[in-house]
Design a protein around this motif. Structure first.
Motif, PDB file in Angstrom:
ATOM      1  N   ARG A   1       8.444  -6.931 -12.780  1.00 37.04           N
ATOM      2  CA  ARG A   1       8.079  -7.250 -13.957  1.00 37.04           C
ATOM      3  C   ARG A   1       9.322  -7.942 -14.872  1.00 37.04           C
ATOM      4  O   ARG A   1      10.449  -7.695 -14.593  1.00 37.04           O
ATOM      5  N   CYS A   2       8.729  -8.447 -15.932  1.00 40.83           N
ATOM      6  CA  CYS A   2       9.725  -8.978 -16.908  1.00 40.83           C
ATOM      7  C   CYS A   2       9.382  -8.672 -18.365  1.00 40.83           C
ATOM      8  O   CYS A   2       8.553  -9.225 -18.827  1.00 40.83           O
ATOM      9  N   PRO A   3       9.926  -7.385 -18.850  1.00 46.80           N
ATOM     10  CA  PRO A   3      10.951  -6.786 -18.329  1.00 46.80           C
ATOM     11  C   PRO A   3      10.528  -5.813 -17.382  1.00 46.80           C
ATOM     12  O   PRO A   3       9.106  -5.426 -17.470  1.00 46.80           O
ATOM     13  N   PRO A   4      11.197  -5.186 -16.623  1.00 52.45           N
ATOM     14  CA  PRO A   4      10.656  -4.190 -15.458  1.00 52.45           C
ATOM     15  C   PRO A   4      10.516  -2.946 -16.069  1.00 52.45           C
ATOM     16  O   PRO A   4      11.135  -2.668 -17.118  1.00 52.45           O
TER      17      PRO A   4
ATOM     18  N   ALA B   1      -0.201 -14.822  -2.629  1.00 48.27           N
ATOM     19  CA  ALA B   1       0.475 -13.598  -2.462  1.00 48.27           C
ATOM     20  C   ALA B   1       1.889 -14.048  -3.105  1.00 48.27           C
ATOM     21  O   ALA B   1       2.472 -13.058  -3.758  1.00 48.27           O
ATOM     22  N   SER B   2       2.407 -14.954  -2.442  1.00 45.43           N
ATOM     23  CA  SER B   2       3.781 -15.246  -2.921  1.00 45.43           C
ATOM     24  C   SER B   2       3.999 -15.965  -4.387  1.00 45.43           C
ATOM     25  O   SER B   2       5.000 -15.891  -4.954  1.00 45.43           O
ATOM     26  N   ILE B   3       2.713 -16.595  -4.907  1.00 42.15           N
ATOM     27  CA  ILE B   3       2.973 -17.199  -6.406  1.00 42.15           C
ATOM     28  C   ILE B   3       2.741 -15.944  -7.379  1.00 42.15           C
ATOM     29  O   ILE B   3       3.400 -15.829  -8.149  1.00 42.15           O
ATOM     30  N   ARG B   4       1.789 -14.677  -6.928  1.00 44.50           N
ATOM     31  CA  ARG B   4       1.881 -13.816  -7.730  1.00 44.50           C
ATOM     32  C   ARG B   4       3.508 -12.926  -7.851  1.00 44.50           C
ATOM     33  O   ARG B   4       3.162 -12.360  -8.853  1.00 44.50           O
ATOM     34  N   ARG B   5       4.200 -12.802  -6.842  1.00 45.41           N
ATOM     35  CA  ARG B   5       5.502 -12.268  -6.907  1.00 45.41           C
ATOM     36  C   ARG B   5       6.249 -13.281  -7.795  1.00 45.41           C
ATOM     37  O   ARG B   5       7.381 -12.888  -7.903  1.00 45.41           O
ATOM     38  N   ARG B   6       5.913 -14.418  -8.447  1.00 37.64           N
ATOM     39  CA  ARG B   6       6.855 -15.200  -9.023  1.00 37.64           C
ATOM     40  C   ARG B   6       6.784 -15.246 -10.400  1.00 37.64           C
ATOM     41  O   ARG B   6       5.587 -14.957 -10.886  1.00 37.64           O
ATOM     42  N   PRO B   7       7.692 -15.114 -11.503  1.00 38.86           N
ATOM     43  CA  PRO B   7       7.526 -14.964 -12.675  1.00 38.86           C
ATOM     44  C   PRO B   7       7.094 -16.156 -13.343  1.00 38.86           C
ATOM     45  O   PRO B   7       6.301 -16.006 -14.429  1.00 38.86           O
ATOM     46  N   GLU B   8       7.136 -17.206 -12.715  1.00 38.74           N
ATOM     47  CA  GLU B   8       6.756 -18.472 -13.242  1.00 38.74           C
ATOM     48  C   GLU B   8       5.959 -19.619 -12.278  1.00 38.74           C
ATOM     49  O   GLU B   8       6.345 -19.315 -11.123  1.00 38.74           O
TER      50      GLU B   8
ATOM     51  N   LEU C   1      -1.152   0.213 -16.588  1.00 37.19           N
ATOM     52  CA  LEU C   1      -1.462  -1.130 -16.804  1.00 37.19           C
ATOM     53  C   LEU C   1      -0.514  -2.107 -16.280  1.00 37.19           C
ATOM     54  O   LEU C   1      -0.879  -3.302 -15.706  1.00 37.19           O
ATOM     55  N   ASP C   2       0.702  -1.631 -16.400  1.00 41.28           N
ATOM     56  CA  ASP C   2       1.874  -2.561 -15.862  1.00 41.28           C
ATOM     57  C   ASP C   2       1.799  -2.927 -14.555  1.00 41.28           C
ATOM     58  O   ASP C   2       1.829  -4.009 -13.909  1.00 41.28           O
ATOM     59  N   LEU C   3       1.282  -1.728 -13.573  1.00 37.08           N
ATOM     60  CA  LEU C   3       1.200  -1.895 -12.232  1.00 37.08           C
ATOM     61  C   LEU C   3       0.133  -2.696 -11.965  1.00 37.08           C
ATOM     62  O   LEU C   3       0.299  -3.566 -11.151  1.00 37.08           O
ATOM     63  N   LEU C   4      -1.053  -2.662 -12.664  1.00 34.83           N
ATOM     64  CA  LEU C   4      -2.225  -3.588 -12.246  1.00 34.83           C
ATOM     65  C   LEU C   4      -2.040  -4.780 -12.492  1.00 34.83           C
ATOM     66  O   LEU C   4      -2.719  -5.583 -11.951  1.00 34.83           O
ATOM     67  N   GLU C   5      -1.140  -5.118 -13.632  1.00 32.05           N
ATOM     68  CA  GLU C   5      -0.864  -6.504 -13.978  1.00 32.05           C
ATOM     69  C   GLU C   5       0.210  -7.140 -12.925  1.00 32.05           C
ATOM     70  O   GLU C   5      -0.194  -8.387 -12.324  1.00 32.05           O
ATOM     71  N   VAL C   6       0.893  -6.678 -12.468  1.00 31.99           N
ATOM     72  CA  VAL C   6       1.903  -7.039 -11.259  1.00 31.99           C
ATOM     73  C   VAL C   6       0.955  -7.214 -10.018  1.00 31.99           C
ATOM     74  O   VAL C   6       1.056  -8.313  -9.424  1.00 31.99           O
ATOM     75  N   MET C   7       0.129  -6.217  -9.612  1.00 35.76           N
ATOM     76  CA  MET C   7      -0.749  -6.598  -8.444  1.00 35.76           C
ATOM     77  C   MET C   7      -1.986  -7.542  -8.529  1.00 35.76           C
ATOM     78  O   MET C   7      -2.165  -8.194  -7.630  1.00 35.76           O
TER      79      MET C   7
END
Length: 367
Positions: free
Chosen positions: A47-50, A334-341, A67-73
């Protein structure tokens, strides 16, 4: 004279079967707690910020880290929690919180990774799955579809994420000539050999499998966890003493092993230097998704006045064909979701996927 056993005047707990079961359950809960906490923090670091979870049973009480976790996933902003008893989270009930986190891990991480697996694996792996006693259920024939549309795996099994992950592990072991029999996510991993075999398959220069039999279980496990963290950037969710026990905790081991599959999915293929750029690949996949959406819409129109059975058959045929070809889409997403932008092409890909997914849900309800 020998002193009395547990349960005598020394105040010890009688080690009857119920107490042994209770102690084992408590031990498994503690291993799950450590593993799941480590897994959550590995995700929240993206996350940004983690954000960070210190105590799994108390830090989720206000819902913010959840909520932070669900947003990341999910890659989407979460507005509310659904079908969750908030009072259980506020009270920090271990069984509820561990069950909730396992559900997130299984459905948002392990199942998504398993969906990206190529289902054209060796027949030997498929045959060996039918002999496993670890899971309930027998081979179930898939819905009838035109010949050539489904893989051998789909024709013979409706495979769970757990079985798919196990099949992938066995393929990695066979690839490096490892003779260890991986039949489950419990005692099969105790020696550490299976972890090292996966490492050897992914990065052959890292591991000398000939040394495995000359070392203790904990030495092998320590070597595997250390190398995975240092060389593959895989978070160390487990400790050797969590696995080198008579009855290892399977959910924790599955959670850790899934990270190796993720690493495998993210690895470039041998001929990647001959392929197009990520942006061009995103454009190609987006075009394919748009064509699939058009095909689905046309099928829906063509069967508007058809019987329920005919509508269902059309939808089932499309779903089977689409599932067979979805690996590049799921890998890219999956790779897109791991990118901040996301780039413009990647945003278009995600939008095309969401549109097709909504249409599939709509058609599924109609049929």
């Amino acid at each position: 004279m020998a002193s009395g056993g547990a349960g005598d005047d020394d105040g010890g707990i009688p080690l009857d079967i119920d107490n042994v079961h209770m102690l084992l359950q408590v031990e498994h809960e503690q291993i799950q707690k450590r593993t799941f906490t480590n897994w959550i923090n590995a995700q929240l670091s993206k996350r940004c910020p983690p954000s960070f979870v210190s105590d799994l049973f108390s830090d989720l009480r206000d819902g913010s880290q959840l909520l932070d976790l669900l947003e990341v996933m999910s890659g989407q902003r979460m507005i509310k929690l659904v079908n969750i008893n908030i009072s259980d989270i506020i009270d920090g009930r271990p069984s509820i919180i561990l069950g909730l986190i396992w559900t997130i891990i299984l459905h948002c991480h392990i199942e998504e990774l398993a969906n990206t697996l190529s289902f054209s694996s060796r027949h030997s792996s498929l045959d060996s799955l039918s002999s496993l006693d670890s899971w309930s259920g027998s081979p179930v024939p898939a819905s009838p579809v035109p010949g050539g549309r489904t893989s051998p795996l789909h024709r013979r099994f409706r495979v769970s994420a757990k079985k798919a992950l196990l099949m992938w592990v066995r393929d990695q072991c066979q690839r490096v000539g490892c003779s260890v029999s991986v039949r489950d996510f419990k005692s099969s991993w105790r020696s550490g050999e299976a972890f090292l075999a996966i490492l050897c398959s992914l990065r052959p220069q890292l591991v000398d499998l000939s040394l495995v039999r000359s070392r203790s279980n904990q030495e092998n496990l320590e070597e595997a966890f250390h190398l995975a963290e240092r060389e593959l950037n895989i978070p160390r969710l487990l400790e050797p003493q969590d696995v080198d026990v008579k009855d290892p905790e399977d959910k924790s081991i599955m959670t850790y092993v899934a990270q190796f599959l993720q690493y495998s999915n993210d690895m470039p293929s041998p001929d990647d230097h001959l392929q197009v750029s990520p942006s061009e690949r995103a454009e190609e996949v987006t075009c394919w998704l748009q064509q699939a959406y058009q095909e689905l819409s046309e099928s829906q129109t063509a069967t508007e006045k058809s019987s329920f059975a005919e509508k269902y058959q059309v939808f089932q045929n499309f779903a089977d064909s689409f599932t067979e070809q979805r690996k590049p889409v799921m890998t890219l997403l999956a790779s897109i979701r791991r990118r901040p932008e996301m780039s413009q092409e990647q945003c278009a890909l995600k939008a095309a996927w969401d549109r097709l997914e909504e249409e599939c849900i709509c058609l599924g309800k109609c049929s």
